[in-house]
Enzyme design. Structure first.
Site, mmCIF file in Angstrom:
data_model
loop_
_atom_site.group_PDB
_atom_site.id
_atom_site.type_symbol
_atom_site.label_atom_id
_atom_site.label_comp_id
_atom_site.label_asym_id
_atom_site.label_seq_id
_atom_site.Cartn_x
_atom_site.Cartn_y
_atom_site.Cartn_z
ATOM 1 N N GLY A 138 0.808 -1.210 0.000
ATOM 2 C CA GLY A 138 0.000 0.000 0.000
ATOM 3 C C GLY A 138 0.841 1.259 0.000
ATOM 4 O O GLY A 138 2.067 1.218 0.082
ATOM 5 N N LYS B 23 4.018 12.499 -2.401
ATOM 6 C CA LYS B 23 4.892 11.429 -1.944
ATOM 7 C C LYS B 23 5.820 11.978 -0.867
ATOM 8 O O LYS B 23 6.572 12.921 -1.111
ATOM 9 C CB LYS B 23 5.716 10.868 -3.108
ATOM 10 C CG LYS B 23 6.612 9.702 -2.707
ATOM 11 C CD LYS B 23 7.305 9.102 -3.911
ATOM 12 C CE LYS B 23 8.197 7.934 -3.510
ATOM 13 N NZ LYS B 23 8.857 7.319 -4.701
ATOM 14 N N ASP C 96 8.452 5.783 8.476
ATOM 15 C CA ASP C 96 8.026 7.104 8.939
ATOM 16 C C ASP C 96 7.131 7.822 7.940
ATOM 17 O O ASP C 96 6.626 8.905 8.212
ATOM 18 C CB ASP C 96 9.237 7.972 9.288
ATOM 19 C CG ASP C 96 10.194 8.151 8.115
ATOM 20 O OD1 ASP C 96 9.795 7.923 6.962
ATOM 21 O OD2 ASP C 96 11.364 8.503 8.365
ATOM 22 N N GLY C 97 6.953 7.229 6.758
ATOM 23 C CA GLY C 97 6.077 7.841 5.772
ATOM 24 C C GLY C 97 6.663 9.048 5.069
ATOM 25 O O GLY C 97 5.965 9.717 4.295
ATOM 26 N N ARG D 272 3.388 14.301 -7.429
ATOM 27 C CA ARG D 272 3.387 13.466 -8.625
ATOM 28 C C ARG D 272 2.041 13.573 -9.347
ATOM 29 O O ARG D 272 0.997 13.741 -8.706
ATOM 30 C CB ARG D 272 3.662 12.002 -8.262
ATOM 31 C CG ARG D 272 4.914 11.823 -7.437
ATOM 32 C CD ARG D 272 5.444 10.409 -7.496
ATOM 33 N NE ARG D 272 4.559 9.415 -6.919
ATOM 34 C CZ ARG D 272 4.898 8.131 -6.779
ATOM 35 N NH1 ARG D 272 6.088 7.712 -7.210
ATOM 36 N NH2 ARG D 272 4.069 7.262 -6.231
ATOM 37 N N ASP E 211 4.369 -4.317 -7.508
ATOM 38 C CA ASP E 211 3.717 -3.120 -6.977
ATOM 39 C C ASP E 211 4.320 -1.841 -7.547
ATOM 40 O O ASP E 211 3.823 -0.748 -7.247
ATOM 41 C CB ASP E 211 3.777 -3.096 -5.447
ATOM 42 C CG ASP E 211 5.197 -3.152 -4.913
ATOM 43 O OD1 ASP E 211 5.863 -4.170 -5.121
ATOM 44 O OD2 ASP E 211 5.646 -2.165 -4.295
ATOM 45 N N ASN E 212 5.352 -1.968 -8.379
ATOM 46 C CA ASN E 212 5.942 -0.808 -9.046
ATOM 47 C C ASN E 212 5.648 -0.806 -10.542
ATOM 48 O O ASN E 212 6.300 -0.084 -11.292
ATOM 49 C CB ASN E 212 7.457 -0.786 -8.839
ATOM 50 C CG ASN E 212 7.847 -0.505 -7.403
ATOM 51 O OD1 ASN E 212 7.082 0.095 -6.657
ATOM 52 N ND2 ASN E 212 9.021 -0.950 -7.005
#
Length: 523
Positions: free
Chosen positions: A129, A148, A160-161, A211, A291-292
């Site tokens: 995710g 992002k 940490d996102g 993005r 996932d990419n």
């Protein structure tokens, strides 16, 4: 057949897979303040439709971005701003700076983190995710906008996102570099930075990349619902993708009218075309996990990427890839492996394994045909002849034997086709006897063309690509709050086929220290 420097509108237009026109908002003012759920929002005048958010809570988690302390502009793409319909003065807007750093909402947006799963380095990784990205929504021009580095989400997996300045600059520049090369890609509107410390291998500073793409849906979105045995959600996602991006699959006579098999074939063909463009320009993605992989055939997720210096099919650009799974020469086969995984995910909808396998079969014909067409264009050959493949294989073998600089060779060969001066090409090789034999064959082949080879080649073989050391130099400057290197590189990479007098250093050989640059999945 399309030339190596572009594919119809898919490579050149930001909304190459959409049907709606871009907005014309050049005269509006940015950042009118309006009330949004009790918070002050920034109104850019963009309309929002938020179709992905409307799919329901099984597909995402709604949450706001986490503010970036004391943000500042690092890089801005005016080209993307124009494509979105932002006014020309958006680059001076403090309100938009704060909004694109997660500090204030954009009026009309609905920020969500999407859930997906996937295979990483060939191993099923389970649920993944958007661990550090938030989809703000979709504008009524048909473009999704994503932040992002906007903070922790339920899918951050102990992370940490955040994104760091180093990787954010690399993604910003490479997104626009690929667009300049005519290769389908997500785009980057901006990078904003902050002095907030972020721990990676060392302490770095935070950044957010804005993005833009018609869609950020990945193979892994489909894998998620297939693995969770959620057929209704899987069907809803597939129907959404078909209706929004592949409507021709509904009316296709292929596969007895099975729209889901037609979707798999369409994605396979777009992916094949994308991989041919990567291989022709010498682009290494570095982490081709499922996932990419973009469902629209876009270059997605710029992490440990690299443009080749010396030509080497075995080159591994990702220092995390200890087994070489994603080596440059293996990328086409990995793309097929990933498509096979997508086919398995879609099998509950397709219904018959034979149909799924038949839908994947087109990759095996489209990729080699597209790659040969692009390599032929790199040689300036407009019409195909029986001996072209041997000519192509001959020069690739010579390049690989000596690890000749990929970009410089093709650019010098372009000038050779114009003036017949062989010395600049000779200077790249030790085995000049073998090179001269190949040039003799090449000259004979060029003689059967119409004299336009050099023009074709100069528009196919770029003078500038985003080499690792160029990005590294811009990053070092940016750490000292000097963003001129980012702006300079952006200007060159937006038009990489132009000569740009005075910038020969950026088109030259990499320095010795460039080989010590390590890029990994943390990049």
């Amino acid at each position: 057949m399309a030339q190596a420097n572009g594919l119809s509108t898919e490579g050149k237009s930001l909304i190459g897979t959409g049907d709606r026109p871009l907005r014309d908002n050049q005269s509006m003012s940015v950042a009118t303040e309006v009330s949004l759920d009790g918070k002050t929002a920034v109104d850019t005048g963009l309309g929002w439709v938020n179709r992905y958010a409307a799919l329901g809570p099984a597909f995402h988690t709604a949450l706001p971005p986490q503010p970036l302390p004391a943000p500042y502009w690092v890089g801005q793409s005016r080209a993307v701003g124009r494509a979105l319909g932002l006014p020309e003065d958006w680059t001076d807007s403090e309100d938009l700076l704060r909004a694109l750093s997660g500090n204030r909402p954009l009026a009309g947006s609905q920020s969500v983190a999407t859930v997906y799963s996937g295979h990483q380095f060939g191993v099923w990784a389970g649920q993944l995710g958007d661990g550090r990205a938030l989809l703000l929504g979709e504008t009524d021009g048909g473009l999704e906008i994503q932040l992002k580095g906007a903070g922790r989400t339920p899918y951050s997996r102990m992370g940490d996102g955040r994104a760091v300045l180093r990787s954010s600059i690399r993604e910003f520049l490479c997104s626009e570099a690929m667009q300049g090369l005519g290769i389908p890609t997500t785009r980057a509107l901006s990078v904003t930075g902050s002095d907030a410390p972020i721990r990676r291998e060392t302490i770095e500073t935070a950044a957010v990349v804005t993005r833009v793409a018609p869609s950020f849906i990945r193979f892994g979105h489909f894998e998620h619902f297939a693995a969770k045995d959620q057929p209704e959600e899987l069907r809803r996602l597939a129907d959404f993708v078909i209706d929004c991006y592949y409507p021709a699959c509904r009316t296709s006579d292929r596969f007895a009218g099975n729209a889901y098999a037609a979707l798999l074939e369409a994605v396979s063909e777009r992916t094949a075309t994308l991989l041919a463009q990567w291989q022709a320009v010498g682009f290494c993605h570095g982490v081709m996990n499922t996932d990419n992989m973009s469902i629209l055939g876009l270059t997605l997720d710029y992490g440990p990427f690299q443009f080749l210096d010396g030509y080497d099919p075995a080159h591994i650009c990702n220092h995390s890839d200890t087994q070489g799974r994603y080596a440059y020469g293996r990328q086409p086969n990995i793309a097929y492996w990933n498509l096979y995984a997508l086919g398995q995910a879609l099998l509950p909808l397709i219904g018959e394994q034979e149909l799924a396998l038949a839908a994947l079969e087109s990759y095996k014909t489209v990729f080699p045909a597209e790659l040969e067409a692009r390599l032929r264009a790199k040689l300036g050959l407009q019409q195909a002849e029986a001996g072209d493949r041997a000519l192509i294989e001959g020069i690739l073998k010579l390049l690989a034997q000596e690890h000749v600089d990929h970009t410089i060779f093709w650019r010098r060969l372009s000038h050779y086709a114009a003036d017949s001066q062989a010395t600049p090409v000779h200077d790249l090789f030790l085995d000049r006897v073998a090179l001269d034999e190949w040039l003799r064959l090449y000259d004979a082949r060029l003689a059967r063309e119409d004299g336009k080879a050099a023009t074709l080649m100069l528009g196919t073989n770029p003078k500038f690509v985003l080499r690792n050391h160029l990005g590294e130099l811009a990053i070092r400057q940016a750490r000292d709050k000097d963003f001129s290197g980012v702006a300079k590189l952006l200007a060159l990479l937006e038009t990489p086929y132009d000569e740009h007098p005075g910038h020969e250093a950026e088109a030259g050989f990499p320095p010795d220290w460039a080989s010590s640059i390590e890029i990994s999945c943390s990049s």
